[in-house]
Enzyme design. Structure first.
Site, short mmCIF file in Angstrom:
data_model
loop_
_atom_site.label_atom_id
_atom_site.label_comp_id
_atom_site.label_asym_id
_atom_site.label_seq_id
_atom_site.Cartn_x
_atom_site.Cartn_y
_atom_site.Cartn_z
N GLY A 103 -2.51 -7.18 -7.62
CA GLY A 103 -3.43 -6.69 -6.58
C GLY A 103 -2.78 -6.79 -5.23
N CYS A 104 -2.98 -5.76 -4.42
CA CYS A 104 -2.31 -5.70 -3.12
C CYS A 104 -3.12 -6.32 -2.00
CB CYS A 104 -1.98 -4.26 -2.76
SG CYS A 104 -0.69 -3.58 -3.80
N VAL A 105 -4.42 -6.52 -2.22
CA VAL A 105 -5.25 -7.07 -1.15
C VAL A 105 -5.89 -8.37 -1.63
CG1 VAL A 105 -7.30 -6.71 0.23
CG2 VAL A 105 -5.69 -4.85 -0.06
N ASN B 31 -0.83 -8.70 5.27
CA ASN B 31 -1.59 -9.56 4.36
C ASN B 31 -0.80 -9.84 3.08
OD1 ASN B 31 -4.17 -10.83 3.54
ND2 ASN B 31 -4.08 -9.25 1.96
#
Lengths: 105, 158
Positions: A103-105, B31
């Protein structure tokens, strides 16, 4: 893939040090695994996060990302980074014996 | 996956555009860097300042004009309300994927320990001061300060 010995037990890990076989992990290995990550003192807060990601993996098949951890573990993003400065989702997954969260976030 | 012998240890990301599609990539990169334990800084310049300006942060829109990715004729994209509609649809889709809104995302990135800075020259141009910026902004700095902060790491321009 390589084999290493953790707390007297041979375990298989991938190139990034994540367990290939999560079933080889036991909670008794946590202090040794944490030491490898530069975490010398494993606090109750560390254990809370480690048990949480382990449980998430066992129920969902994948570990949580930092955002998911911050929203659902009861530990804030700020505190997560104090506990695991090198990346809470990644490091907690490694010491909890589960694959790297996707997952990127 | 092959693990490189020399991992990236630090990135400084410049966000220069003020559209939704101009802002998100830099936020996701910052992030993602922190998630990997990589030190990260965000530097907002030019229209990118919209993302850290209190009055503007809640009103970031997708650009529907001059954006071939929207698959609509430029004249259609220019119709009143088109940008708002496209923004609404995209925000809905992103919420489904649990991608945070821009204010929430910047707060989170700040909580991960990343540095968040505004560009002094751009702020002067738009007559903005640190007081006009959201609390997460650590400082309004010059390009020279930025290079000092970015020293020893990679710089990404978005």
């Amino acid at each position: 893939m390589t084999t290493k010995t953790v707390d007297g037990v041979a375990v298989e890990v991938n190139d990034e040090g994540f367990f290939e076989k999560p079933e080889q992990w036991t909670e008794a290995m946590v202090p040794v695994l944490c030491k490898e990550e530069g975490i010398d003192e494993v606090t109750d807060d560390h254990m809370k996060v480690i048990r949480f990601v382990r449980n998430e993996y066992e129920t969902k098949g994948t570990g949580p990302t930092v955002r998911a951890l911050g929203k659902t573990s009861g530990v804030s993003v700020k505190e997560l980074y104090q506990l695991f400065p090198k990346g809470p989702a990644k490091i907690a997954a490694r010491v909890a014996g589960i694959p790297k969260p996707k997952g990127c976030v | 996956m092959v693990v490189p012998t020399q991992p990236i240890e630090k990135v400084s990301i410049i966000i220069s555009r003020g559209s939704l599609d101009g802002i998100y990539p830099g936020l996701i990169m910052a992030n993602g860097a922190r998630a990997e334990g990589i030190e990260a800084n965000l530097f907002f310049t030019f229209f990118g300042l919209e993302a850290i300006t209190k009055k503007r942060i809640e009103h970031i829109k997708v650009s529907t004009v001059g954006n071939p990715g929207m698959h609509m004729a430029t004249v259609v994209g220019a119709l009143p309300g088109m940008s708002a509609l496209a923004t609404h649809m995209m925000e809905k889709q992103m919420a489904k994927l649990d991608i945070p809104t821009i204010p929430e995302f910047i707060e989170m990135i700040s909580d991960t320990g990343a540095g968040i800075y505004g560009c002094l020259l751009a702020a002067d141009m738009f007559v903005l001061t640190k007081d006009d910026c959201i609390d997460e902004v650590q400082d309004i700095i010059t390009v020279g300060d930025f290079y000092n902060i970015a020293a020893g790491g990679q710089i990404l321009f978005t």
